[in-house]
Motif scaffolding. Structure first.
Motif, short mmCIF file in Angstrom:
data_model
loop_
_atom_site.label_atom_id
_atom_site.label_comp_id
_atom_site.label_asym_id
_atom_site.label_seq_id
_atom_site.Cartn_x
_atom_site.Cartn_y
_atom_site.Cartn_z
N VAL A 84 0.87 -1.18 0.00
CA VAL A 84 0.00 0.00 0.00
C VAL A 84 0.91 1.23 0.00
O VAL A 84 1.92 1.26 0.70
N ILE A 85 0.55 2.22 -0.81
CA ILE A 85 1.36 3.44 -0.87
C ILE A 85 1.67 3.91 0.55
O ILE A 85 0.76 4.16 1.35
N PRO A 86 2.95 4.03 0.92
CA PRO A 86 3.28 4.36 2.32
C PRO A 86 2.88 5.78 2.68
O PRO A 86 2.73 6.66 1.82
N GLU A 87 2.72 5.98 3.95
CA GLU A 87 2.30 7.28 4.50
C GLU A 87 3.52 8.02 5.03
O GLU A 87 4.26 7.50 5.87
N ILE A 88 3.75 9.22 4.54
CA ILE A 88 4.88 10.05 4.97
C ILE A 88 4.42 10.93 6.12
O ILE A 88 3.60 11.83 5.94
N GLN A 89 4.93 10.67 7.31
CA GLN A 89 4.42 11.35 8.49
C GLN A 89 4.83 12.82 8.58
O GLN A 89 4.14 13.61 9.20
N ASP A 90 5.95 13.20 7.97
CA ASP A 90 6.34 14.60 8.02
C ASP A 90 5.37 15.49 7.27
O ASP A 90 5.33 16.70 7.48
N SER A 91 4.58 14.91 6.37
CA SER A 91 3.57 15.71 5.68
C SER A 91 2.20 15.58 6.34
O SER A 91 1.45 16.53 6.43
N THR A 92 1.87 14.38 6.84
CA THR A 92 0.54 14.21 7.43
C THR A 92 0.46 14.78 8.85
O THR A 92 -0.60 15.19 9.29
N ARG A 93 1.59 14.80 9.58
CA ARG A 93 1.56 15.32 10.94
C ARG A 93 1.44 16.85 10.95
O ARG A 93 1.01 17.42 11.93
N SER A 94 1.86 17.49 9.90
CA SER A 94 1.77 18.95 9.87
C SER A 94 0.37 19.32 9.42
O SER A 94 0.10 19.48 8.25
N LYS A 95 -0.53 19.42 10.35
CA LYS A 95 -1.93 19.67 10.03
C LYS A 95 -2.08 20.96 9.23
O LYS A 95 -1.53 22.00 9.58
N GLY A 96 -2.80 20.86 8.14
CA GLY A 96 -3.06 22.06 7.37
C GLY A 96 -2.25 22.18 6.10
O GLY A 96 -2.25 23.23 5.48
N ILE A 97 -1.51 21.12 5.67
CA ILE A 97 -0.84 21.22 4.39
C ILE A 97 -1.89 21.20 3.29
O ILE A 97 -3.05 20.89 3.51
N SER A 98 -1.45 21.51 2.09
CA SER A 98 -2.38 21.70 0.99
C SER A 98 -3.28 20.48 0.79
O SER A 98 -2.82 19.34 0.79
N TYR A 99 -4.58 20.75 0.60
CA TYR A 99 -5.55 19.68 0.37
C TYR A 99 -5.35 19.03 -1.01
O TYR A 99 -5.93 17.99 -1.31
N LYS A 100 -4.51 19.64 -1.85
CA LYS A 100 -4.28 19.10 -3.19
C LYS A 100 -3.52 17.78 -3.17
O LYS A 100 -3.56 17.01 -4.12
N LEU A 127 -5.94 0.27 1.13
CA LEU A 127 -6.36 -1.09 1.49
C LEU A 127 -7.76 -1.38 0.94
O LEU A 127 -8.56 -0.46 0.75
N PRO A 128 -8.07 -2.65 0.70
CA PRO A 128 -9.45 -3.00 0.33
C PRO A 128 -10.43 -2.60 1.44
O PRO A 128 -10.04 -2.47 2.61
N GLU A 129 -11.68 -2.43 1.08
CA GLU A 129 -12.68 -1.95 2.04
C GLU A 129 -12.81 -2.87 3.24
O GLU A 129 -12.98 -2.41 4.37
N ASN A 130 -12.72 -4.19 3.02
CA ASN A 130 -12.90 -5.11 4.15
C ASN A 130 -11.75 -5.05 5.15
O ASN A 130 -11.88 -5.46 6.29
N LEU A 131 -10.58 -4.51 4.72
CA LEU A 131 -9.44 -4.41 5.62
C LEU A 131 -9.29 -3.01 6.24
O LEU A 131 -8.53 -2.84 7.20
N LYS A 132 -9.99 -2.04 5.68
CA LYS A 132 -9.90 -0.69 6.24
C LYS A 132 -10.48 -0.65 7.65
O LYS A 132 -9.95 0.04 8.54
#
Length: 624
Positions: A84-100, A127-132
């Motif tokens: 699954v495409i990994p999640e980069i925390q330095d971008s997701t933790r900074s609340k308010g980055i561009s919604y684009k 992830l598939p819906e059943n695993l989310k």
């Protein structure tokens, strides 16, 4: 007379070209090396559908993210699982980055990443819906692997739980999740690392467009340019105990971060160490002033364009003053891009409060009277003088806590947002560093086992164009040289200059690559992807084959390139030779004058070029 002038002009032109090649030319001994990361054995394409999924969160900066993604792809291939495409925390933790942008797409091109690796692993965006629902309830097993984890660990520990739960989570904080050196039988996995790092991980289109524009503006000056990454990061300086190389409050900041690392078990040493001994051991970065002296000793003229890479330079502009005095054309992304171009790259963001600074509340008259009554027995002291004004800069950033408390506050929303922005700035600097005519690292091979920006750049430059001018200095050797002339650093003797030139020139070729293989490759494979990801064009010269004590190829163990590559190489070489001749014709006259003056001084056998040029302006000498 006209014929004499013509002969003199021909001789002078030849001398300028020769000196230009001396500081900008390619490394001829590495010309036969070509990038070749294609599979070379039976390599089955993954199944179209896999019911095993790997979900990952990556913590860290630009270098940790890039190396961690490479390891994730290898693990997915090893376990035959869907990534699954990994999640980069330095971008997701900074609340308010561009919604684009989502997490991964904030930095990289998702579609390119998925398409480039379709013959290696299966990648999905979610992830598939059943695993989310399972993920939301945190019901799947989560692992925190170290960067030194072995393939055996994943086969014996992770795979059984993956088959049982169908999905596992990986939390990566070390800049990787798999050991760098793999057995010879896993050479195809190493080549997959190269395909990920050098082909699949492409920045999103906005970053690529602005990065190319920056390179075009640098080329528009009509002369080559050098990229420098100082490597002055607070975490790095704290890890190695280099606080005493700085002054006043910066030393305190480094020591505070080192105390944090000791408390967390990252550093297993004393808080206070001798920074000068660490520098002599090669454990501390080269200061920008020292880099400037080295470049001048190599023969780079004062008008050389130097691009300063790196989103963070601890110490700020103050530590760059000596370097800027030696090289006036010191530029960075803010010099080449407008504020609008940089803000467009960030995208629309949720606005933060404009004024986070608040003055301390004023005391009421009743509070003042109460304090007066509690002031002690008579005769009471005179009332204190009125408080001096509190300036805004004294309460923001590190000024606001280091003078009043021993505890560093948690990152503010603005701090978190700036961490995300640094990913974009590092991406731009990475592109410029890749296109530079020469690259000089202020700090790499630091021994911490963590990836660093300079090592990533050096690895990709070695992969794409092995003969490109990439310096690989030994900081321990340079520290010994600087100790010899520390009191007279701006007017070194001619023999000292020759020793510097000899060391740095050797670092460009075989000697530098062998040292890089010994020190850098065990920590980060993509920093030295030889010989697995390269091949050698047939030539009359037999390459030196050097093996390490463990039997690992250090130099010269590359396979011979396929015939179709060798045929195409001749065309490429002819084209590049034509481009080089055009560059010589359009070279800036002022730049040629500088090169000519330097050539005369070096060949005269007298004082060095460094001394002659620096004697012209004693006011710029930082020793004064």
């Amino acid at each position: 007379m006209a014929g004499l002038r013509q002969d003199f002009a021909n001789v002078l032109g030849t001398q300028i070209i020769r000196n230009k090649k001396k500081i900008w030319g390619l490394v001829n001994s590495l010309d036969p090396l070509e990038p070749y990361a294609n599979p070379r054995t039976t390599y089955p394409v993954p199944k179209e559908h896999s019911n095993l999924f790997i979900y990952a969160k990556i913590f860290g900066g630009f270098a940790k993210i890039r190396s961690s993604i490479c390891d994730l792809v290898i693990i997915s291939r090893l376990l035959n699982a869907t990534l699954v495409i990994p999640e980069i925390q330095d971008s997701t933790r900074s609340k308010g980055i561009s919604y684009k942008f989502k997490s991964f797409s904030y930095l990289y091109n998702e579609e390119q990443f998925i398409a480039s690796l379709k013959n290696d692993i299966i990648i999905v965006k979610s992830l598939p819906e059943n695993l989310k629902a399972v993920r939301r309830r945190n019901e799947f097993p989560t692992f925190r692997p170290k960067s030194s984890a072995s393939p055996k660990y994943y086969i014996e520990e992770v795979l059984p739980k993956l088959k049982k739960a169908k999905v596992i989570g990986l939390v990566l904080t070390d800049g990787g999740c798999l050991q760098s050196i793999l057995p010879p039988s896993m050479a195809e996995f190493q080549r997959l690392r190269c395909r990920v790092a050098f082909h699949a991980l492409q920045f999103r289109s906005d970053i690529q467009i602005l990065g190319r524009r920056m390179v075009e503006r640098l080329r528009g000056w009509g002369q080559p340019f050098l990229a420098l990454h100082p490597g002055l990061l607070r975490d790095t300086l704290a890890y190695h105990g280099c606080a005493e190389l700085f002054q006043d409050v910066h030393t305190e900041l480094i020591q505070y971060r080192r105390a944090q690392m000791i408390k967390r078990g990252i550093v297993n040493e004393e808080l206070s160490v001798d920074s000068h001994l660490r520098r002599e051991n090669g454990s501390c970065p080269l200061m920008p002033e020292e880099v400037g002296v080295l470049l001048r000793a190599m023969g780079y003229p004062p008008k050389t364009i130097i691009y300063l890479a790196g989103s963070e330079t601890f110490g700020g502009q103050r530590v760059l003053i000596p370097l800027r005095a030696m090289f006036a054309n010191l530029v960075d992304r803010t010099s080449l891009c407008s504020k609008k171009e940089l803000s467009d790259l960030i995208g629309p963001e949720i606005p933060l409060p404009l004024d986070l600074f608040q003055m301390p509340p004023a005391k009421s008259e009743e509070q003042l009277k109460e304090e007066w009554k509690k002031a002690g027995p008579r005769p009471r002291p005179l009332p204190p003088p009125p408080d001096r004004p509190i300036y805004r800069h004294e309460k923001e950033g590190w000024y606001g806590w280091i003078t009043e408390t021993d505890t560093e506050p948690e990152p503010s929303p603005m701090d978190l947002r700036m961490q995300a922005h640094r990913l974009l700035w590092d991406a731009l600097d990475y592109m410029v560093s890749m296109e530079a005519d020469a690259f000089f690292p202020g700090f790499n091979n630091d021994g911490s086992g963590l990836p660093d920006f300079s090592s990533l750049v050096m690895g990709q430059r070695l992969y794409e164009t092995a003969s490109s001018r990439t310096y690989r200095p030994d900081r321990k050797v340079l520290a010994e040289l600087f100790n010899v002339t520390r009191d007279n650093m701006y007017h070194p003797k001619h023999n000292w200059t020759l020793l510097v030139q000899e060391h740095l020139n050797k670092s460009l070729g075989e000697e530098g690559l062998i040292r890089q293989s010994l020190l850098s490759k065990p920590a980060l494979f993509i920093s030295h992807p030889l010989p697995e990801c390269s091949c050698r064009i047939s030539s009359g010269d037999v390459p030196t084959h050097v093996k390490g004590n463990d039997g690992r190829d250090l130099f010269g163990g590359e396979d011979e390139c396929p015939k179709w590559m060798q045929h195409g190489e001749k065309t490429v070489l002819l084209e590049s030779a034509g481009e080089g001749s055009k560059l010589d014709e359009t070279e800036s006259p002022e730049y040629e004058d500088d090169l000519d003056k330097q050539s005369e001084s070096y060949e005269s056998g007298g004082k060095t070029n460094v001394t002659l040029v620096w004697d012209q302006d004693e006011e710029m000498d930082p020793n004064d």
